[in-house]
Design a protein around this motif. Structure first.
Motif, PDB file in Angstrom:
ATOM      1  N   ASP A   1       0.845  -1.212   0.000  1.00 56.22           N
ATOM      2  CA  ASP A   1       0.000   0.000   0.000  1.00 56.22           C
ATOM      3  C   ASP A   1       0.871   1.250   0.000  1.00 56.22           C
ATOM      4  N   GLN A   2       0.449   2.255  -0.751  1.00 51.50           N
ATOM      5  CA  GLN A   2       1.067   3.577  -0.689  1.00 51.50           C
ATOM      6  C   GLN A   2       0.471   4.284   0.516  1.00 51.50           C
ATOM      7  N   VAL A   3       1.302   4.878   1.356  1.00 51.51           N
ATOM      8  CA  VAL A   3       0.813   5.534   2.570  1.00 51.51           C
ATOM      9  C   VAL A   3       1.499   6.880   2.766  1.00 51.51           C
TER      10      VAL A   3
ATOM     11  N   HIS B   1       5.991   9.998   2.369  1.00 53.34           N
ATOM     12  CA  HIS B   1       5.207   9.180   1.452  1.00 53.34           C
ATOM     13  C   HIS B   1       6.034   7.957   1.093  1.00 53.34           C
ATOM     14  N   GLY B   2       5.385   6.808   1.036  1.00 45.58           N
ATOM     15  CA  GLY B   2       6.113   5.607   0.670  1.00 45.58           C
ATOM     16  C   GLY B   2       5.194   4.422   0.526  1.00 45.58           C
TER      17      GLY B   2
ATOM     18  N   GLU C   1       8.979   1.836   2.721  1.00 45.11           N
ATOM     19  CA  GLU C   1      10.077   2.073   1.788  1.00 45.11           C
ATOM     20  C   GLU C   1       9.829   3.424   1.139  1.00 45.11           C
ATOM     21  N   ILE C   2      10.684   4.410   1.457  1.00 46.53           N
ATOM     22  CA  ILE C   2      10.478   5.760   0.957  1.00 46.53           C
ATOM     23  C   ILE C   2      11.270   6.023  -0.323  1.00 46.53           C
TER      24      ILE C   2
ATOM     25  N   PRO D   1      -4.072   4.888  -0.088  1.00 53.38           N
ATOM     26  CA  PRO D   1      -4.592   5.227  -1.416  1.00 53.38           C
ATOM     27  C   PRO D   1      -6.090   5.549  -1.379  1.00 53.38           C
ATOM     28  N   GLY D   2      -6.457   6.600  -2.092  1.00 50.23           N
ATOM     29  CA  GLY D   2      -7.863   6.982  -2.189  1.00 50.23           C
ATOM     30  C   GLY D   2      -8.383   7.730  -0.981  1.00 50.23           C
ATOM     31  N   GLN D   3      -7.516   8.086  -0.045  1.00 47.25           N
ATOM     32  CA  GLN D   3      -7.954   8.816   1.130  1.00 47.25           C
ATOM     33  C   GLN D   3      -7.247  10.144   1.196  1.00 47.25           C
TER      34      GLN D   3
END
Length: 109
Positions: free
Chosen positions: A62-64, A71-72, A85-86, A103-105
């Protein structure tokens, strides 16, 4: 003009002082609590519930976005630790609670 009107409204024709409802103080407290509940308490509880769902639904890949603005992509998950993992080969560990968006938030909502 206003002072004389207010003075005229304050006097009760020279009679006894105006009678107030004995429950008016309690009613005002209930109204104030209702206002605080719907404007402050309820939205905060809703945000906390959404954040808890977000943290519980995290999965590898997931991208967070973290609370600090990093961001990573999630590279690993443990009980309370998320490895993000950045950059290629650069992994940083964060507490799960510091993840604020996926994602999407939108992190601002």
């Amino acid at each position: 003009m206003f002072a004389s009107t207010a003075y005229a409204m304050a006097t009760n024709g020279g009679g006894a002082a105006g009678q107030q409802n004995p429950y008016s103080g309690i009613i005002m407290l209930v109204i104030m609590f209702a206002i605080f509940y719907f404007l402050l308490i309820r939205p905060q509880q809703k945000r906390a519930k959404q954040h808890k769902q977000l943290v519980e639904s995290l999965k590898v890949g997931d991208q967070v976005t973290t609370a600090g603005g990093m961001h990573g992509r999630i590279a690993g998950l443990q009980d309370d630790i998320v490895t993000v993992e950045i950059a290629t080969g650069v992994k940083v560990k964060f507490n799960r609670s510091s993840i604020v968006a996926a994602p999407g938030q939108n992190p601002g909502n």
